[in-house]
Design a protein around this motif. Structure first.
Motif, PDB file in Angstrom:
ATOM      1  N   ALA A   1       0.848  -1.330  -0.089  1.00  0.00           N
ATOM      2  CA  ALA A   1      -0.016  -0.075  -0.033  1.00  0.00           C
ATOM      3  C   ALA A   1       0.669   1.181  -0.148  1.00  0.00           C
ATOM      4  CB  ALA A   1      -0.758  -0.057   1.229  1.00  0.00           C
ATOM      5  N   ARG A   2       1.967   1.330   0.847  1.00  0.00           N
ATOM      6  CA  ARG A   2       2.846   2.367   0.841  1.00  0.00           C
ATOM      7  C   ARG A   2       3.452   2.830  -0.569  1.00  0.00           C
ATOM      8  NH1 ARG A   2       6.464   0.896   5.196  1.00  0.00           N
ATOM      9  NH2 ARG A   2       7.913   2.133   4.048  1.00  0.00           N
ATOM     10  N   SER A   3       3.291   1.843  -1.470  1.00  0.00           N
ATOM     11  CA  SER A   3       3.887   2.451  -2.860  1.00  0.00           C
ATOM     12  C   SER A   3       3.079   3.047  -3.710  1.00  0.00           C
ATOM     13  CB  SER A   3       4.316   0.877  -3.548  1.00  0.00           C
ATOM     14  OG  SER A   3       3.290   0.122  -3.912  1.00  0.00           O
ATOM     15  N   GLY A   4       1.840   3.383  -2.925  1.00  0.00           N
ATOM     16  CA  GLY A   4       0.709   4.285  -3.643  1.00  0.00           C
ATOM     17  C   GLY A   4       0.760   5.562  -3.122  1.00  0.00           C
ATOM     18  N   LEU A   5       2.034   6.006  -2.383  1.00  0.00           N
ATOM     19  CA  LEU A   5       2.001   7.456  -1.913  1.00  0.00           C
ATOM     20  C   LEU A   5       3.013   8.090  -2.489  1.00  0.00           C
ATOM     21  CD1 LEU A   5       1.906   6.197   1.899  1.00  0.00           C
ATOM     22  CD2 LEU A   5      -0.130   6.856   0.559  1.00  0.00           C
ATOM     23  N   ILE A   6       2.882   9.415  -2.574  1.00  0.00           N
ATOM     24  CA  ILE A   6       3.704  10.584  -2.788  1.00  0.00           C
ATOM     25  C   ILE A   6       3.921  11.322  -1.465  1.00  0.00           C
ATOM     26  CG2 ILE A   6       4.091  12.651  -4.204  1.00  0.00           C
ATOM     27  CD1 ILE A   6       2.915  11.547  -6.483  1.00  0.00           C
ATOM     28  N   TRP A   7       5.061  11.596  -0.892  1.00  0.00           N
ATOM     29  CA  TRP A   7       5.369  12.347   0.077  1.00  0.00           C
ATOM     30  C   TRP A   7       5.912  13.659  -0.429  1.00  0.00           C
ATOM     31  CZ3 TRP A   7       4.663  10.548   5.174  1.00  0.00           C
ATOM     32  CH2 TRP A   7       4.265   9.040   5.283  1.00  0.00           C
TER      33      TRP A   7
ATOM     34  N   ALA B   1     -13.030   8.013  -8.588  1.00  0.00           N
ATOM     35  CA  ALA B   1     -11.745   8.394  -8.393  1.00  0.00           C
ATOM     36  C   ALA B   1     -11.518   9.577  -7.211  1.00  0.00           C
ATOM     37  CB  ALA B   1     -11.077   8.762  -9.723  1.00  0.00           C
ATOM     38  N   ARG B   2     -10.607   9.629  -6.405  1.00  0.00           N
ATOM     39  CA  ARG B   2     -10.230  10.780  -5.540  1.00  0.00           C
ATOM     40  C   ARG B   2      -8.777  10.740  -5.187  1.00  0.00           C
ATOM     41  NH1 ARG B   2     -13.430   8.490  -0.207  1.00  0.00           N
ATOM     42  NH2 ARG B   2     -15.068   9.691  -1.176  1.00  0.00           N
ATOM     43  N   PHE B   3      -8.614  11.813  -4.857  1.00  0.00           N
ATOM     44  CA  PHE B   3      -7.242  12.404  -4.286  1.00  0.00           C
ATOM     45  C   PHE B   3      -7.431  12.240  -2.924  1.00  0.00           C
ATOM     46  CE2 PHE B   3      -6.979  14.414  -8.707  1.00  0.00           C
ATOM     47  CZ  PHE B   3      -5.936  13.715  -9.069  1.00  0.00           C
ATOM     48  N   VAL B   4      -6.230  11.838  -1.965  1.00  0.00           N
ATOM     49  CA  VAL B   4      -6.495  11.736  -0.560  1.00  0.00           C
ATOM     50  C   VAL B   4      -5.218  12.148  -0.041  1.00  0.00           C
ATOM     51  CG1 VAL B   4      -7.055   9.928   1.310  1.00  0.00           C
ATOM     52  CG2 VAL B   4      -8.214   9.714  -0.820  1.00  0.00           C
ATOM     53  N   ARG B   5      -5.319  12.765   1.136  1.00  0.00           N
ATOM     54  CA  ARG B   5      -4.232  13.157   2.039  1.00  0.00           C
ATOM     55  C   ARG B   5      -4.114  12.025   2.910  1.00  0.00           C
ATOM     56  NH1 ARG B   5      -6.702  18.444   1.665  1.00  0.00           N
ATOM     57  NH2 ARG B   5      -5.309  19.893   0.650  1.00  0.00           N
TER      58      ARG B   5
ATOM     59  N   TYR C   1      -6.984  10.590   7.517  1.00  0.00           N
ATOM     60  CA  TYR C   1      -7.638  10.561   6.092  1.00  0.00           C
ATOM     61  C   TYR C   1      -8.200  11.718   5.682  1.00  0.00           C
ATOM     62  CZ  TYR C   1     -10.241   8.136   2.454  1.00  0.00           C
ATOM     63  OH  TYR C   1     -10.607   7.757   1.205  1.00  0.00           O
ATOM     64  N   ASP C   2      -7.854  12.497   4.376  1.00  0.00           N
ATOM     65  CA  ASP C   2      -8.681  13.441   4.237  1.00  0.00           C
ATOM     66  C   ASP C   2      -8.796  13.490   2.499  1.00  0.00           C
ATOM     67  OD1 ASP C   2      -9.791  16.267   3.793  1.00  0.00           O
ATOM     68  OD2 ASP C   2      -8.179  17.085   3.683  1.00  0.00           O
ATOM     69  N   SER C   3     -10.166  12.921   2.185  1.00  0.00           N
ATOM     70  CA  SER C   3     -10.070  12.987   0.717  1.00  0.00           C
ATOM     71  C   SER C   3     -10.675  14.208   0.106  1.00  0.00           C
ATOM     72  CB  SER C   3     -11.332  11.929   0.401  1.00  0.00           C
ATOM     73  OG  SER C   3     -12.565  12.066   0.793  1.00  0.00           O
TER      74      SER C   3
ATOM     75  N   GLY D   1       5.446  15.473   5.111  1.00  0.00           N
ATOM     76  CA  GLY D   1       4.953  14.745   6.169  1.00  0.00           C
ATOM     77  C   GLY D   1       3.614  14.008   6.009  1.00  0.00           C
ATOM     78  N   VAL D   2       3.044  14.664   5.234  1.00  0.00           N
ATOM     79  CA  VAL D   2       1.529  14.129   5.021  1.00  0.00           C
ATOM     80  C   VAL D   2       1.509  13.643   3.557  1.00  0.00           C
ATOM     81  CG1 VAL D   2      -1.045  14.635   4.867  1.00  0.00           C
ATOM     82  CG2 VAL D   2       0.605  16.123   6.348  1.00  0.00           C
ATOM     83  N   PRO D   3       1.397  12.371   3.341  1.00  0.00           N
ATOM     84  CA  PRO D   3       1.210  11.769   2.065  1.00  0.00           C
ATOM     85  C   PRO D   3       0.083  11.943   1.228  1.00  0.00           C
ATOM     86  CG  PRO D   3       0.973  10.036   3.612  1.00  0.00           C
ATOM     87  CD  PRO D   3       1.346  11.146   4.290  1.00  0.00           C
ATOM     88  N   ILE D   4       0.078  11.882   0.068  1.00  0.00           N
ATOM     89  CA  ILE D   4      -1.029  11.825  -1.033  1.00  0.00           C
ATOM     90  C   ILE D   4      -0.957  10.604  -1.857  1.00  0.00           C
ATOM     91  CG2 ILE D   4      -2.024  13.335  -2.692  1.00  0.00           C
ATOM     92  CD1 ILE D   4      -0.162  15.656  -1.884  1.00  0.00           C
ATOM     93  N   GLY D   5      -2.229  10.135  -1.953  1.00  0.00           N
ATOM     94  CA  GLY D   5      -2.680   8.870  -2.874  1.00  0.00           C
ATOM     95  C   GLY D   5      -3.665   9.326  -3.964  1.00  0.00           C
ATOM     96  N   PHE D   6      -3.868   8.483  -4.726  1.00  0.00           N
ATOM     97  CA  PHE D   6      -4.791   8.455  -5.809  1.00  0.00           C
ATOM     98  C   PHE D   6      -5.589   7.063  -5.761  1.00  0.00           C
ATOM     99  CE2 PHE D   6      -5.984   7.388 -10.221  1.00  0.00           C
ATOM    100  CZ  PHE D   6      -7.036   8.227 -10.467  1.00  0.00           C
ATOM    101  N   LYS D   7      -6.986   7.217  -5.377  1.00  0.00           N
ATOM    102  CA  LYS D   7      -7.847   6.029  -5.192  1.00  0.00           C
ATOM    103  C   LYS D   7      -8.805   6.016  -6.258  1.00  0.00           C
ATOM    104  CE  LYS D   7      -7.909   4.517  -1.032  1.00  0.00           C
ATOM    105  NZ  LYS D   7      -8.415   4.361   0.436  1.00  0.00           N
ATOM    106  N   VAL D   8      -9.161   4.653  -6.459  1.00  0.00           N
ATOM    107  CA  VAL D   8     -10.204   4.622  -7.690  1.00  0.00           C
ATOM    108  C   VAL D   8     -10.962   3.322  -7.135  1.00  0.00           C
ATOM    109  CG1 VAL D   8      -8.586   5.082  -9.789  1.00  0.00           C
ATOM    110  CG2 VAL D   8      -8.766   2.647  -8.806  1.00  0.00           C
TER     111      VAL D   8
END
Length: 174
Positions: A62-68, A94-98, A108-110, A136-143
Protein backbone atom coordinates in the motif's frame (compact mmCIF):
# COMPACT_ATOMS: atom_id res chain seq x y z
CA UNK A 1 8.28 30.49 -9.45
CA UNK A 2 9.94 27.24 -8.38
CA UNK A 3 8.15 23.93 -8.93
CA UNK A 4 9.10 20.56 -7.39
CA UNK A 5 7.71 17.62 -9.41
CA UNK A 6 7.07 13.92 -8.87
CA UNK A 7 5.64 11.89 -11.77
CA UNK A 8 4.78 8.20 -11.36
CA UNK A 9 3.63 5.68 -13.93
CA UNK A 10 2.51 2.08 -13.83
CA UNK A 11 1.45 -0.13 -16.72
CA UNK A 12 1.02 -3.83 -17.37
CA UNK A 13 4.11 -4.02 -19.57
CA UNK A 14 6.60 -2.78 -16.97
CA UNK A 15 5.29 -4.01 -13.61
CA UNK A 16 3.15 -6.87 -12.31
CA UNK A 17 -0.61 -6.51 -12.61
CA UNK A 18 -2.26 -4.76 -9.71
CA UNK A 19 -4.79 -6.83 -7.80
CA UNK A 20 -7.70 -4.50 -7.12
CA UNK A 21 -8.43 -4.56 -3.39
CA UNK A 22 -10.75 -2.15 -1.66
CA UNK A 23 -9.97 -0.35 1.60
CA UNK A 24 -12.60 0.41 4.24
CA UNK A 25 -13.57 3.56 2.30
CA UNK A 26 -14.53 1.46 -0.76
CA UNK A 27 -11.59 2.59 -2.91
CA UNK A 28 -8.37 0.99 -4.17
CA UNK A 29 -5.12 2.90 -3.58
CA UNK A 30 -3.29 2.75 -6.92
CA UNK A 31 0.30 1.51 -6.52
CA UNK A 32 3.44 2.56 -8.40
CA UNK A 33 6.83 0.83 -8.74
CA UNK A 34 9.96 2.35 -7.21
CA UNK A 35 11.91 2.22 -10.47
CA UNK A 36 12.40 4.56 -13.39
CA UNK A 37 11.45 1.75 -15.80
CA UNK A 38 7.95 3.20 -16.07
CA UNK A 39 8.80 6.78 -17.12
CA UNK A 40 8.75 7.85 -13.48
CA UNK A 41 10.47 11.10 -12.49
CA UNK A 42 11.32 11.79 -8.87
CA UNK A 43 14.42 13.96 -8.34
CA UNK A 44 13.06 15.27 -5.02
CA UNK A 45 12.65 11.77 -3.52
CA UNK A 46 8.89 12.03 -2.99
CA UNK A 47 8.32 8.34 -3.83
CA UNK A 48 10.97 6.57 -1.78
CA UNK A 49 10.57 3.06 -0.33
CA UNK A 50 11.81 4.24 3.09
CA UNK A 51 9.11 6.90 3.49
CA UNK A 52 6.35 6.30 6.01
CA UNK A 53 7.60 3.25 7.85
CA UNK A 54 10.37 1.51 9.72
CA UNK A 55 10.86 -1.09 6.97
CA UNK A 56 11.30 -0.26 3.30
CA UNK A 57 8.14 -0.47 1.24
CA UNK A 58 8.07 -2.86 -1.72
CA UNK A 59 5.82 -2.51 -4.73
CA UNK A 60 2.89 -3.40 -4.72
CA UNK A 61 2.33 -2.85 -0.99
CA UNK A 62 0.00 0.00 0.00
CA UNK A 63 2.81 2.49 0.75
CA UNK A 64 3.94 2.23 -2.90
CA UNK A 65 0.82 4.25 -3.71
CA UNK A 66 2.01 7.35 -1.83
CA UNK A 67 3.72 10.56 -2.83
CA UNK A 68 5.33 12.34 0.13
CA UNK A 69 5.55 16.08 -0.70
CA UNK A 70 9.11 17.39 -0.44
CA UNK A 71 8.02 21.00 0.12
CA UNK A 72 5.09 22.91 1.52
CA UNK A 73 3.18 24.76 -1.15
CA UNK A 74 0.35 24.79 -3.65
CA UNK A 75 0.12 21.27 -5.06
CA UNK A 76 -1.32 20.43 -8.44
CA UNK A 77 -2.17 16.72 -8.48
CA UNK A 78 -3.14 14.89 -11.63
CA UNK A 79 -3.83 11.29 -12.47
CA UNK A 80 -4.65 9.04 -15.38
CA UNK A 81 -6.23 5.59 -15.18
CA UNK A 82 -7.30 3.05 -17.81
CA UNK A 83 -9.72 0.29 -16.80
CA UNK A 84 -10.41 -2.85 -18.82
CA UNK A 85 -13.91 -3.12 -20.25
CA UNK A 86 -16.38 -4.53 -17.70
CA UNK A 87 -20.03 -5.03 -18.63
CA UNK A 88 -20.99 -5.16 -14.93
CA UNK A 89 -19.58 -1.72 -14.10
CA UNK A 90 -22.15 1.06 -13.82
CA UNK A 91 -19.92 3.72 -12.30
CA UNK A 92 -16.23 4.61 -12.04
CA UNK A 93 -14.96 6.77 -9.19
CA UNK A 94 -11.66 8.41 -8.32
CA UNK A 95 -10.36 10.69 -5.59
CA UNK A 96 -7.19 12.25 -4.27
CA UNK A 97 -6.52 11.64 -0.58
CA UNK A 98 -4.21 13.20 1.94
CA UNK A 99 -2.87 10.47 4.25
CA UNK A 100 -4.88 7.59 2.72
CA UNK A 101 -3.22 5.02 5.02
CA UNK A 102 -3.70 7.10 8.19
CA UNK A 103 0.04 7.22 8.88
CA UNK A 104 0.02 10.74 10.39
CA UNK A 105 -1.94 12.52 13.11
CA UNK A 106 -3.70 14.52 10.36
CA UNK A 107 -5.57 11.39 9.22
CA UNK A 108 -7.51 10.56 6.08
CA UNK A 109 -8.70 13.58 4.08
CA UNK A 110 -10.28 12.90 0.67
CA UNK A 111 -10.89 15.59 -1.89
CA UNK A 112 -11.95 15.93 -5.53
CA UNK A 113 -14.04 12.75 -5.61
CA UNK A 114 -15.35 12.24 -9.14
CA UNK A 115 -17.80 9.66 -10.47
CA UNK A 116 -18.63 8.87 -14.08
CA UNK A 117 -20.89 6.49 -15.97
CA UNK A 118 -19.14 4.04 -18.28
CA UNK A 119 -18.78 4.47 -22.00
CA UNK A 120 -18.50 1.56 -24.46
CA UNK A 121 -15.28 -0.48 -24.23
CA UNK A 122 -12.43 0.36 -21.87
CA UNK A 123 -12.64 3.33 -19.55
CA UNK A 124 -9.95 6.03 -19.92
CA UNK A 125 -10.04 8.88 -17.42
CA UNK A 126 -7.80 11.76 -16.38
CA UNK A 127 -8.19 13.88 -13.25
CA UNK A 128 -6.70 17.09 -11.83
CA UNK A 129 -7.04 18.99 -8.56
CA UNK A 130 -5.18 21.70 -6.65
CA UNK A 131 -4.61 21.89 -2.92
CA UNK A 132 -2.05 22.85 -0.31
CA UNK A 133 0.47 20.11 0.46
CA UNK A 134 2.81 19.64 3.39
CA UNK A 135 5.92 17.50 3.92
CA UNK A 136 5.10 14.58 6.20
CA UNK A 137 1.52 14.21 4.92
CA UNK A 138 1.42 11.76 1.98
CA UNK A 139 -0.99 11.93 -0.94
CA UNK A 140 -2.58 9.02 -2.79
CA UNK A 141 -4.81 8.41 -5.78
CA UNK A 142 -7.73 6.03 -5.19
CA UNK A 143 -10.17 4.44 -7.66
CA UNK A 144 -13.31 2.31 -7.59
CA UNK A 145 -15.41 0.48 -10.17
CA UNK A 146 -18.96 -0.19 -8.99
CA UNK A 147 -21.82 -2.33 -10.20
CA UNK A 148 -25.51 -2.64 -9.34
CA UNK A 149 -26.29 -2.01 -5.69
CA UNK A 150 -22.96 -0.18 -5.23
CA UNK A 151 -21.07 -3.51 -5.38
CA UNK A 152 -17.32 -2.91 -5.69
CA UNK A 153 -15.90 -4.74 -8.71
CA UNK A 154 -12.36 -6.05 -9.17
CA UNK A 155 -12.18 -4.48 -12.64
CA UNK A 156 -8.48 -4.53 -13.66
CA UNK A 157 -6.64 -1.35 -14.48
CA UNK A 158 -4.10 -1.45 -17.32
CA UNK A 159 -2.36 1.92 -16.93
CA UNK A 160 -2.08 4.53 -14.20
CA UNK A 161 -0.16 7.75 -13.72
CA UNK A 162 -0.02 10.01 -10.67
CA UNK A 163 1.73 13.38 -10.59
CA UNK A 164 2.35 16.15 -8.07
CA UNK A 165 3.74 19.58 -8.97
CA UNK A 166 4.39 21.76 -5.91
CA UNK A 167 4.54 25.52 -6.43
CA UNK A 168 6.89 26.49 -3.62
CA UNK A 169 6.74 30.30 -3.91
CA UNK A 170 3.12 30.92 -2.94
CA UNK A 171 2.73 34.63 -2.22
CA UNK A 172 0.88 35.97 0.80
CA UNK A 173 -0.48 39.52 1.02
CA UNK A 174 1.45 42.01 3.14
Amino acid sequence: MSVAVCSLKWDEATAPTQKITYDADGYHLVRFPYTADCESYDPWGMHEPASGGTLASKYPDARSGLIWPSHAGWGVVSALVFWEADDDALEYRARFVRDPLRLTPDGYDSTATTDMAPTRGGQYRSYMWQMFVTPGVPIGFKVSARGAGDVKLATPITLAEFKLAIHTDVLTPV
